[in-house]
Design an enzyme around this catalytic site. Sequence first.
Site, PDB file in Angstrom:
ATOM      1  N   LEU A 100       0.861  -1.179   0.000  1.00 42.75           N
ATOM      2  CA  LEU A 100       0.000   0.000   0.000  1.00 42.75           C
ATOM      3  C   LEU A 100       0.898   1.230   0.000  1.00 42.75           C
ATOM      4  CD1 LEU A 100      -2.572  -1.167   2.702  1.00 42.75           C
ATOM      5  CD2 LEU A 100      -2.892  -1.172   0.215  1.00 42.75           C
ATOM      6  N   SER A 101       0.316   2.392  -0.281  1.00 39.64           N
ATOM      7  CA  SER A 101       1.172   3.578  -0.343  1.00 39.64           C
ATOM      8  C   SER A 101       1.875   3.823   0.983  1.00 39.64           C
ATOM      9  CB  SER A 101       0.372   4.814  -0.779  1.00 39.64           C
ATOM     10  OG  SER A 101      -0.698   5.050   0.099  1.00 39.64           O
ATOM     11  N   GLU A 102       1.209   3.505   2.109  1.00 38.35           N
ATOM     12  CA  GLU A 102       1.886   3.604   3.404  1.00 38.35           C
ATOM     13  C   GLU A 102       1.389   2.539   4.367  1.00 38.35           C
ATOM     14  OE1 GLU A 102       3.882   7.284   2.334  1.00 38.35           O
ATOM     15  OE2 GLU A 102       1.764   6.801   2.089  1.00 38.35           O
ATOM     16  N   THR A 103       2.313   2.078   5.189  1.00 35.48           N
ATOM     17  CA  THR A 103       2.002   1.271   6.363  1.00 35.48           C
ATOM     18  C   THR A 103       2.474   2.050   7.582  1.00 35.48           C
ATOM     19  OG1 THR A 103       2.215  -0.829   5.177  1.00 35.48           O
ATOM     20  CG2 THR A 103       2.423  -0.909   7.570  1.00 35.48           C
ATOM     21  N   HIS A 115      -2.803  10.252   5.580  1.00 35.26           N
ATOM     22  CA  HIS A 115      -3.870   9.249   5.589  1.00 35.26           C
ATOM     23  C   HIS A 115      -3.555   8.090   6.528  1.00 35.26           C
ATOM     24  CE1 HIS A 115      -1.454   6.796   2.783  1.00 35.26           C
ATOM     25  NE2 HIS A 115      -2.294   5.808   3.035  1.00 35.26           N
TER      26      HIS A 115
END
Length: 275
Positions: free
Chosen positions: A43-46, A72
């Site tokens: 995902l774009s961020e964890t 987010h």
Amino acid sequence: MKLYHADAFTDTLFGGNPAAVCLLPEEDIRDTDKARIAAEMNLSETAFVLIKDGSVSLRWFTPEEEVDLCGHATLAAAHILWERSCFAETEVLRFSSRSGMLTAKKIGDKIELDFPRLSVQKSKSAPKLKKAFGFAPLYTGRNSTLYMIEIGDAGELRSLQPDLMALKNIEPGEFLITCRSDDPQYDFMSRYFAPGIGIPEDPVTGSAHCYLAPYWSAKLGKKTLAGFQASPRGGVVECELAGEGRVKLRGKAVTFFETEIFLYDRITECDRKKS
């Protein structure tokens, strides 16, 4: 170790920006393991949350690297911590991060983040940018993190299909595109492309609104603004300029799933030491 998947800056599943939230054990885990988990989640961020000795630290990893600020995934982390009763919903969450102290609190049915206000310096628009995006910008600004570019047409913003391979080779590798909204519900619109850090397009970028809020506030003469990120998933970020160089970002989040994850290499290593 608990791991959650939540969609941020939306009130419906499969909208907004998905983030993974990993609640770490008190003894923490290696940074190499954090990077592996982020790459596995893709995902774009964890977000990695460590609660220890009364404090909460927060770090964010893309599939390729650690980043200094993420809106987010912070929203998603706050949502999970309240939803799973790690903290009372009346309590203000204070996250220690690479961008200093960040706070989150409940405002009605939204979560409000207190983030730093960010800016770019006006710069020339490089021909390689025009070629990669296929437009003539109204404004181009840059800092060490990103290009911020204003264009004149919302329809053009929605239909953008930039050359991502070309963008990956243009420093610093992140590109925030914005325009006035043609929808009266919103003041401005945006999209965010970050192939330089392994994110072709970020669905809804909270940290981008740390730039967008002061930029559009100055242009529109408004302190509180509504931004819509016009990615295929789409998401809404309510912004408000605050004092002392801060900006408040408000939005919603929903949980998709929770699971338990195991780091088998660490278990094997532990077993080897016991034998």
